[in-house]
Design an enzyme around this catalytic site. Sequence first.
Site, PDB file in Angstrom:
ATOM      1  CB  CYS A   1     -24.725  28.566 -34.378  1.00  0.00           C
ATOM      2  SG  CYS A   1     -23.163  27.816 -34.869  1.00  0.00           S
TER       3      CYS A   1
ATOM      4  NE  ARG B   1     -25.880  26.345 -41.923  1.00  0.00           N
ATOM      5  CZ  ARG B   1     -27.082  26.628 -41.419  1.00  0.00           C
ATOM      6  NH1 ARG B   1     -27.892  27.474 -42.072  1.00  0.00           N
ATOM      7  NH2 ARG B   1     -27.493  26.082 -40.291  1.00  0.00           N
TER       8      ARG B   1
ATOM      9  NE  ARG C   1     -23.770  16.510 -38.662  1.00  0.00           N
ATOM     10  CZ  ARG C   1     -24.215  17.476 -39.447  1.00  0.00           C
ATOM     11  NH1 ARG C   1     -25.505  17.619 -39.637  1.00  0.00           N
ATOM     12  NH2 ARG C   1     -23.381  18.298 -40.043  1.00  0.00           N
TER      13      ARG C   1
ATOM     14  NE  ARG D   1     -20.103  27.564 -41.657  1.00  0.00           N
ATOM     15  CZ  ARG D   1     -20.949  26.531 -41.572  1.00  0.00           C
ATOM     16  NH1 ARG D   1     -21.133  25.921 -40.416  1.00  0.00           N
ATOM     17  NH2 ARG D   1     -21.632  26.128 -42.634  1.00  0.00           N
TER      18      ARG D   1
ATOM     19  CG  HIS E   1     -31.122  25.402 -59.157  1.00  0.00           C
ATOM     20  ND1 HIS E   1     -30.653  25.344 -60.451  1.00  0.00           N
ATOM     21  CD2 HIS E   1     -30.011  25.532 -58.373  1.00  0.00           C
ATOM     22  CE1 HIS E   1     -29.330  25.433 -60.449  1.00  0.00           C
ATOM     23  NE2 HIS E   1     -28.927  25.543 -59.212  1.00  0.00           N
TER      24      HIS E   1
ATOM     25  CD  GLU F   1     -17.959  23.112 -37.097  1.00  0.00           C
ATOM     26  OE1 GLU F   1     -18.851  22.711 -37.856  1.00  0.00           O
ATOM     27  OE2 GLU F   1     -16.965  23.758 -37.492  1.00  0.00           O
TER      28      GLU F   1
ATOM     29  CG  ASN G   1     -26.228  20.287 -36.256  1.00  0.00           C
ATOM     30  OD1 ASN G   1     -26.833  20.345 -35.191  1.00  0.00           O
ATOM     31  ND2 ASN G   1     -26.670  20.878 -37.344  1.00  0.00           N
ATOM     32  CG  ASP G   2     -19.944  18.799 -38.143  1.00  0.00           C
ATOM     33  OD1 ASP G   2     -20.369  17.689 -38.501  1.00  0.00           O
ATOM     34  OD2 ASP G   2     -19.611  19.687 -38.945  1.00  0.00           O
TER      35      ASP G   2
END
Length: 756
Positions: free
Chosen positions: A683, A477, A646, A513, A370, A612, A635-636
């Site tokens: 992306c 996201r 990772r 997504r 938060h 991915e 990334n994935d």
Amino acid sequence: MGVTAKWAGSRLLLRRLRDVMAGGGSAQERLDRIVRLIASDMVAEVCSIYVRRAGDVLELFATEGLKAEAVHHTRLRVGEGIVGEIAAYSRATALADAQNHPNFAYRPETGEEIYSSLMGVPILRGGRVLGVLVVQNRTSRTYTDEEVEVMETIAMVIAELIVSGGVVRRKEQTPADGIAIAPLRMEAVKLNAGLAMGRAVLHRPYVPVGRLVAEDETQEQDRLSEALAAMHKSLDDMVDQADSAGSGDHVDILKTYRMIAQDRGWIKRIREAISTGLTAEGAVVRVQDDTRTRMKNVQDNYLRERLLDLEDLAYRLLQHLAGGDAAGTGGALPENAILVARNMGPAELLDYDSSRLRGLVLEEGSATSHVAIVARALDIPVLGRVKGIVDRVEAQDHLIVDANNGVCFVRPGEDFRAAFALSMRTFEEKREAHRRARDLPSVTRDGVAVDLMMNAGLLIDMPHLHESGAAGIGLYRTEVPFMVRNDFPDVEAQIDIYARILDQAEGKEVVFRTLDIGGDKVLPYFEAAEEENPAMGWRAIRIAMDQPGLLRTQLRAMIRAAGARPLTVMFPMVAELSEFEYARRLLMKEVRRCADRGHPTPAMLKVGAMLEVPSLAFQIEALSGRADFLSIGSNDLLQFLFASDRGNPRLDGRYDPLSPPALGFLKHVIEACRRAGIPLSVCGEMAGDPLQAMTLIGLGIRRLSMAPASVGPVRSMVRSLDAATTSSFTESLLEARGHSLRARLAGFARDHGVSL
């Protein structure tokens, strides 16, 4: 047995302790009287107090029952023996047969070999272990939970004597004791990009609690009620002020924080602590210490965030009990303040004067915590997971926050500060140049257009869309807003979220997504079993297929939010064609359902998938005519390609995205999409790094989506680039050998004047 009867003995013992602490004599004499009093009251043959000294040593300071010559002679390291373990883990321990415990550490000078059972509790103050309180019995004795709670309350009172009574030198009570004041370079996780330099301000100042032992329970309960009412009103005012300034995720977080302040269980625990004989302040501190102990043993991000909110509310409540209003914390801030905290709540950050606050450094923290979200709304650079920062920084220390590279510099030298100040000016000049260039077309020198999109996950990210000049949101996201909530939002709540995103996009494309939950992104209100390898486990589209109601609810909300506007939806973690077709069928069902109920449907609907999982790369031809686009999640994809976690620090940097196998695989995907007529974008993190983005363009990518701060630098790179020359050079490297092609690509950029 009622609460009053249950705690009668505790109240009497606390009053006796109060008399001892208020009486005359040295601190040592008072400790000696305290151990005799506790041993008698707890019906124990032994009571001992160990005090933590410099160098993480626990020294026996007072005892009733052990040999007198052991006092100030017997020492244990934190973590050594049962007593050391209690200190190390801040955890109470009760053992009926202590001597056969694997961590029992025998000290012959104490004579404790004749004692069988042991109960010990940490002596805590402000979350720091100051020592350990122990009782022992000759016979095997099972200590009750009530006895443990009484001991923990007594230990809290003893902590006040250690801190204020001259038991040890004040210098030894500070966590930084014994730590060199030399400059430090501390690794961190970037939670909000930016650069900052200033003086350390330690959060939070200690609120003196005054009396701990109550004279009149009814009066203390009334004082608590008044303080709670005042705290709730101040939180209402804070939420109203934030709400009037404009809606956003941070407002939702503050509303959740206000709701937690009314948690009946938390308030009940404080009232029960008052009934043991403590003042209202003492009861709040008692419950706060319990919360801190629980936080050390909780791994779940949601529960940790909830416990953190309760700890912050306890601090806020103490200020009201002391007669303050819990506001104006930042009144004494230096001109350039860097706030340092183990962690903190969102409302407390807003208490500081944001005009003087330059950065935030957290020992804990995550991108979805938060306080990090509120800090991003204030545009403050934030570093998280800076291990040991609170213990190694003193107030007013010089700090440098490099949140672009995930590094915090503590007490840097004057020359280094001067050099960094120059870097900051250069950085600001570049950022200003990027701002001025935001409306320039992202076109290479030889006329090739490259779409630069932006990644987002919260409403507070949306203003960056126009500030950066990005062409749209290439990856929204949708799971991130759900991770900061207490429960799954219904259709109406989701419609509101998606509609506000589309409204703020002002006609620019937004690629939604669908929920990528599971793995390291666990919703607190969604039950999922623990997995040995969560990154490749039950997550994303796999959850959606097993629980289609979850996906249909989200798709329904997206369609309703879009109305007659265009809508772009992307499904994550697709491993094979059948998964994509299943999800696409659900989407079309929801479109028909919406139309049947008389609601407008999207003027244009685009449906795609994230690439991915490497297996999907071999089904691209089959996606022709079914998928409107694909987007590589680098990334994935690369972690699966190299079978390299990772998140594992031992593997960090072992495999380079700019290596022959990685680039060769990407080239295969690009060519397959070209033959199938499927538009392709990237992306992941590769898209936001100018050198790697240059390489992707050389391979044939024409659409990149990245963090907002990367749009400007990548645009400068694109406008300095000749795409044809870059393509020829990049493709000439695909048959090369070696671990990485990074140096050769960087050399090409240098030789051809590419702006990196």
